[in-house]
Design an enzyme around this catalytic site. Structure first.
Site, PDB file in Angstrom:
ATOM      1  CE  LYS A 103     103.257  73.049 -12.040  1.00 31.89           C
ATOM      2  NZ  LYS A 103     102.561  71.752 -12.092  1.00 31.89           N
ATOM      3  CG  ASN A 104     103.973  74.743  -8.101  1.00 32.03           C
ATOM      4  OD1 ASN A 104     103.249  74.331  -9.006  1.00 32.03           O
ATOM      5  ND2 ASN A 104     104.619  73.925  -7.286  1.00 32.03           N
TER       6      ASN A 104
ATOM      7  CB  CYS B 165      99.572  65.078  -9.885  1.00 31.91           C
ATOM      8  SG  CYS B 165     100.882  65.679 -10.942  1.00 31.91           S
TER       9      CYS B 165
ATOM     10  NE  ARG C 215      97.063  67.472  -5.511  1.00 34.37           N
ATOM     11  CZ  ARG C 215      98.035  67.835  -6.355  1.00 34.37           C
ATOM     12  NH1 ARG C 215      99.061  68.526  -5.913  1.00 34.37           N
ATOM     13  NH2 ARG C 215      97.981  67.507  -7.630  1.00 34.37           N
ATOM     14  N   PRO C 216      91.372  68.542  -1.826  1.00 34.80           N
ATOM     15  CG  PRO C 216      90.305  68.447   0.251  1.00 34.80           C
ATOM     16  CD  PRO C 216      91.500  67.919  -0.490  1.00 34.80           C
TER      17      PRO C 216
ATOM     18  CG  ASP D 166      87.768  71.527   2.141  1.00 28.70           C
ATOM     19  OD1 ASP D 166      88.837  71.360   1.526  1.00 28.70           O
ATOM     20  OD2 ASP D 166      87.661  71.335   3.364  1.00 28.70           O
ATOM     21  CD  GLN D 167      89.921  74.679   4.684  1.00 27.23           C
ATOM     22  OE1 GLN D 167      89.976  75.726   5.316  1.00 27.23           O
ATOM     23  NE2 GLN D 167      89.143  73.667   5.037  1.00 27.23           N
TER      24      GLN D 167
ATOM     25  CB  ILE E 256     102.208  67.220   2.232  1.00 23.91           C
ATOM     26  CG1 ILE E 256     103.333  67.893   3.026  1.00 23.91           C
ATOM     27  CG2 ILE E 256     101.330  68.266   1.540  1.00 23.91           C
ATOM     28  CD1 ILE E 256     102.861  68.810   4.128  1.00 23.91           C
TER      29      ILE E 256
END
Length: 417
Positions: free
Chosen positions: A22-23, A117, A122-123, A125-126, A326
């Site tokens: 999926k990823n 989820c 899990r921003p 910004d990057q 993580i």
């Protein structure tokens, strides 16, 4: 709302075919926005998130065809809308991956801030910082990221290793003017799979599989045919299921080279592992031994396998520590496992697991995708019946998990209500 009813039924034996990842599939589908040609994807898992991505691309005007088994055709030549609305984006974080390719090809994009989820911050910004470095003008208003501008190649050093950020910036860089140097890239197999597909489409990328990728922008990309890499997390989940129940199972359409650290931990737990280019066999004839886990970025132990190993450790011989580096708030499965009789305590980002001889079935709630998988694994070895509720989380990442486990002897069924 569907539930899974699970009862212990002895060792698992037989063969399971692993689905595509999926990823990898989601960013590959978004890559279809980079070209007016047709991108043909094979080995695509038919999951809720894949169907959401299909709706998202179709809502932007792309033509998306599927055989509803494992193949998709995506044609971005008909895209007439550069906005990804909240109604679809809210359910899936990967929706942000339309931002880079849409902006790069059309010079503008609007994407609602994503959902997915609830496992901590899990921003994005990057993603935004990198696109701004490439010349984009970005504002966030009314819950939307609004970006415009012609992208130009530059050096982008990501502050943290981010899979989604790497993928978004990589796709954007393929159509940027000039050369882009991406530093501190994620090197997950799914990132490599995306890069290899982009090269097939005509992108000029060097350093694939390393932390620094150099992208020479081209005027346009073409369509191509590409097979999605096998899902290493699904494979690892099934291996943990066999490790907790005992038995021998062969996984077909697997990619053992993408999950060596997981296989090593299973061997440490007492499993006998054999592997070829596209298959993995596990043979487990003893109670598992407790193994310490510390999640890190690839090629280290994946955070997406932490919960499954927590279930395995819950019934293992001995005690261990599980350290999650993580994501914060990724121990939501612990209270549910403890309801089943596990002996797990947490302190900050560390869980201490004292193995017990047997778990007992209970009604438990899935809180996120991988947590739900850990509860299924625990239920396979628990005394009595386990009912896993809120399995819509599970359906976001596993294709027919009850059918696949049932095919090797698990007693598991989906029920409504």
């Amino acid at each position: 709302m569907d539930k899974l009813k699970i009862s212990a039924n002895g060792p698992l034996n037989g063969e399971i075919t692993v689905s595509g990842a999926k990823n990898a599939a989601l960013p590959l589908m978004c890559a279809g926005l980079l070209t007016s040609g047709t991108l043909r994807l094979k080995n695509v898992p038919m999951l809720a998130d894949v169907k959401t991505t299909q709706k998202l691309l179709q809502g932007m005007g792309a033509r998306v065809l599927t055989d509803n088994i494992s193949e998709f055709e995506i044609n971005g030549g008909t895209v007439n809308n550069t906005c990804a609305p909240y109604e679809l984006v809210r359910t899936m974080r990967a929706s942000i991956l339309v931002l880079g390719p849409t902006l790069a090809r059309f010079g503008e994009a609007q994407v609602s801030l994503p959902g997915g989820c609830a496992i901590g911050s899990r921003p994005v910004d990057q993603h935004l910082k990198g696109l701004e470095a490439m010349g984009a003008e970005i504002v966030i208003e009314h819950g939307y990221v609004k970006a415009k501008g012609k992208l130009k190649g530059t050096r982008v050093a990501m502050d943290v290793v981010t899979v989604g950020g790497t993928e978004n910036l990589l796709m954007a860089a393929t159509l940027a003017e000039g050369t882009t140097v991406l530093e501190n890239c994620a090197i997950e197999p799914e990132v490599v799979d995306l890069a290899e597909c982009l090269v097939k489409m005509g992108a000029k990328i060097s350093g694939i599989g390393t932390s620094t990728m150099i992208v020479e922008g081209v005027d346009e990309l073409q369509g191509c045919e590409h097979s999605v890499v096998p899902d290493r997390i699904e494979a690892g989940t099934f291996l943990c299921a066999v490790a907790i129940t005992g038995g021998r199972v062969v996984l077909r359409n697997a990619a053992p080279k993408t999950m060596e650290v997981v296989l090593d931990k299973l061997v440490e737990a007492g499993a006998v592992i054999e592997a070829g280019d596209d298959w993995i066999a596990i043979d487990m004839r003893q109670r598992p031994k407790a193994v310490d886990i510390r999640t890190v970025v690839h090629p280290g132990f994946p955070t997406d396998m932490q919960a499954q190993f927590m279930a395995l450790n819950a019934v293992a011989e001995g005690s261990c520590r599980v350290v999650e580096t993580i994501f914060e708030n990724r121990f939501m499965h612990v209270p549910e496992l403890n309801r089943m009789g596990a002996n797990i305590t947490t302190e900050g980002n560390t869980a201490f697991v004292q193995g017990v001889e047997q778990l007992s079935g209970a009604v438990v709630k899935a809180t996120d995708l991988r947590a739900s998988a850990s509860l299924v694994i625990a239920g396979l070895a628990a005394r009595g019946e386990t009912v896993v509720e809120q399995i819509y989380h599970l359906d976001r990442g596993y294709e027919n998990i009850e059918k696949k486990l049932g095919s090797v002897g698990a007693k598991i069924e989906r029920v409504s209500g």
